[in-house]
Design a protein around this motif. Sequence first.
Motif, PDB file in Angstrom:
ATOM      1  N   HIS A 153       0.845  -1.194   0.000  1.00 35.52           N
ATOM      2  CA  HIS A 153       0.000   0.000   0.000  1.00 35.52           C
ATOM      3  C   HIS A 153       0.876   1.237   0.000  1.00 35.52           C
ATOM      4  O   HIS A 153       1.868   1.330   0.726  1.00 35.52           O
ATOM      5  N   LEU A 154       0.495   2.187  -0.825  1.00 30.87           N
ATOM      6  CA  LEU A 154       1.226   3.443  -0.989  1.00 30.87           C
ATOM      7  C   LEU A 154       0.366   4.564  -0.427  1.00 30.87           C
ATOM      8  O   LEU A 154      -0.774   4.746  -0.849  1.00 30.87           O
ATOM      9  N   ARG A 155       0.890   5.306   0.533  1.00 30.37           N
ATOM     10  CA  ARG A 155       0.148   6.408   1.143  1.00 30.37           C
ATOM     11  C   ARG A 155       0.872   7.710   0.853  1.00 30.37           C
ATOM     12  O   ARG A 155       2.003   7.913   1.307  1.00 30.37           O
ATOM     13  N   ILE A 156       0.223   8.583   0.082  1.00 25.28           N
ATOM     14  CA  ILE A 156       0.838   9.830  -0.338  1.00 25.28           C
ATOM     15  C   ILE A 156       0.111  10.998   0.319  1.00 25.28           C
ATOM     16  O   ILE A 156      -1.118  11.099   0.251  1.00 25.28           O
ATOM     17  N   ALA A 211      -1.166  -3.474  -6.302  1.00 24.10           N
ATOM     18  CA  ALA A 211      -0.769  -2.494  -5.280  1.00 24.10           C
ATOM     19  C   ALA A 211      -1.913  -1.504  -5.083  1.00 24.10           C
ATOM     20  O   ALA A 211      -2.631  -1.166  -6.023  1.00 24.10           O
ATOM     21  N   MET A 213      -3.307   2.288  -3.159  1.00 22.06           N
ATOM     22  CA  MET A 213      -2.786   3.597  -2.768  1.00 22.06           C
ATOM     23  C   MET A 213      -3.874   4.447  -2.151  1.00 22.06           C
ATOM     24  O   MET A 213      -5.067   4.264  -2.433  1.00 22.06           O
ATOM     25  N   SER A 217       4.132   7.471   2.896  1.00 20.71           N
ATOM     26  CA  SER A 217       5.246   6.996   2.083  1.00 20.71           C
ATOM     27  C   SER A 217       6.071   8.167   1.578  1.00 20.71           C
ATOM     28  O   SER A 217       7.301   8.122   1.563  1.00 20.71           O
ATOM     29  N   TRP A 249      10.544  12.724   1.140  1.00 14.98           N
ATOM     30  CA  TRP A 249      10.453  11.391   1.717  1.00 14.98           C
ATOM     31  C   TRP A 249      11.463  11.237   2.838  1.00 14.98           C
ATOM     32  O   TRP A 249      12.409  12.025   2.964  1.00 14.98           O
ATOM     33  N   MET A 296      10.539   1.114   3.537  1.00 14.28           N
ATOM     34  CA  MET A 296       9.426   1.080   2.590  1.00 14.28           C
ATOM     35  C   MET A 296       9.098  -0.342   2.144  1.00 14.28           C
ATOM     36  O   MET A 296       9.988  -1.187   1.997  1.00 14.28           O
ATOM     37  N   ALA A 325       5.928  -1.690  -2.927  1.00 11.20           N
ATOM     38  CA  ALA A 325       5.136  -0.740  -3.707  1.00 11.20           C
ATOM     39  C   ALA A 325       5.654   0.679  -3.502  1.00 11.20           C
ATOM     40  O   ALA A 325       5.806   1.450  -4.461  1.00 11.20           O
ATOM     41  N   GLU A 326       5.923   1.032  -2.258  1.00 13.33           N
ATOM     42  CA  GLU A 326       6.423   2.377  -1.970  1.00 13.33           C
ATOM     43  C   GLU A 326       7.773   2.628  -2.637  1.00 13.33           C
ATOM     44  O   GLU A 326       7.996   3.669  -3.261  1.00 13.33           O
ATOM     45  N   PHE A 360       7.398   2.885  -6.495  1.00 14.16           N
ATOM     46  CA  PHE A 360       6.761   4.130  -6.935  1.00 14.16           C
ATOM     47  C   PHE A 360       7.720   5.303  -6.797  1.00 14.16           C
ATOM     48  O   PHE A 360       7.858   6.120  -7.714  1.00 14.16           O
TER      49      PHE A 360
END
Length: 322
Positions: free
Chosen positions: A108-111, A136, A138, A158, A290, A296, A299-300, A303
């Motif tokens: 999981h990507l958290r932006i 993946a 997000m 992330s 970052w 990470m 996926a993180e 990306f």
Amino acid sequence: MSELPDRTAPERFMRELDWNLLRTFVVLAEAGSVTEAAQRLHLAQPSVSAALKRLEERLGKRLIDRGPGHFRLTEAGEKLRREAVEIQGSILRISTLMREVTDEVRGHLRIALASHVVCPLFDRVLAEFHAAHPRATMSLEVYSSADAIAQVTMKSASLAVCLVRDRNPRLEYRRLYREFFGLFCGPPHPLFAREGLELRDLAGHSAVGFETDRLGDVLHPVTLMRAQAEMDERVTGISSHLEEVRRMIVAGIGIGALPLHVAARDISDGLLWRLPPYSELPAIDVHVVWNPKTRMNRAEALFLSRLLETIEATPIEDRTYA
């Protein structure tokens, strides 16, 4: 003969320290009061005060100076807060990392994004990443720029895409794009649809703006642009979200600054009117931020790598939106 240092003391401290005390302290430091911290933790106020007392006794240091109308972290408290925030972020990520043990990229990507991020390059990287790794997931969450960076510092996000004022040496930064701000008004405003306006025509008019739109802050060039127009110093509306600043401009609450490429469609739709100045506009850089200490998931990491490679391969002229 001098007594040898107790090399087991750090290990004993690690074994005996209650991690929940650190969590309570982090929330207390962020909340700025026992009452607010108790509400956030769903605990009684005496429980929070007792947890702080136990932690101070365990460390042998006073962490917070507090009294009627007074709440301040001590030097020891501030140092502990910085370390505890990182520890908390690492603990939160353990369960996520365990779920990523697979050959397929499913992380999981958290932006964390500032609300005024409009960047075709970033959107393209999102699309390419999803096409390459469809399993993946997000989440894109909107914050003020300061809060977005705080999320990265705490290892809760992330990465962040936002404005940057002061650089934290613990974080990494890369300029994503550059945008130019202009001044606009909405249909109810007396300057709307008036041709041949000059900067002096804005004198005395009230403004709306961003929370970071003040001298010394990240959008201070916008503040200077208003000052040059001799606009009213009184700001009639403020928000940390671009969409809400735009809403106030369209509603005629005041003149406000927006990125030119963001306002282009509203101009063509008759919702915004461009005002002077028309040249020498303030340039604002938006960065990717970052935390290199964040462990990470796949996926993180993939990306971030793809995004940085795309930035490096794209000249700044093609990442400048005017």
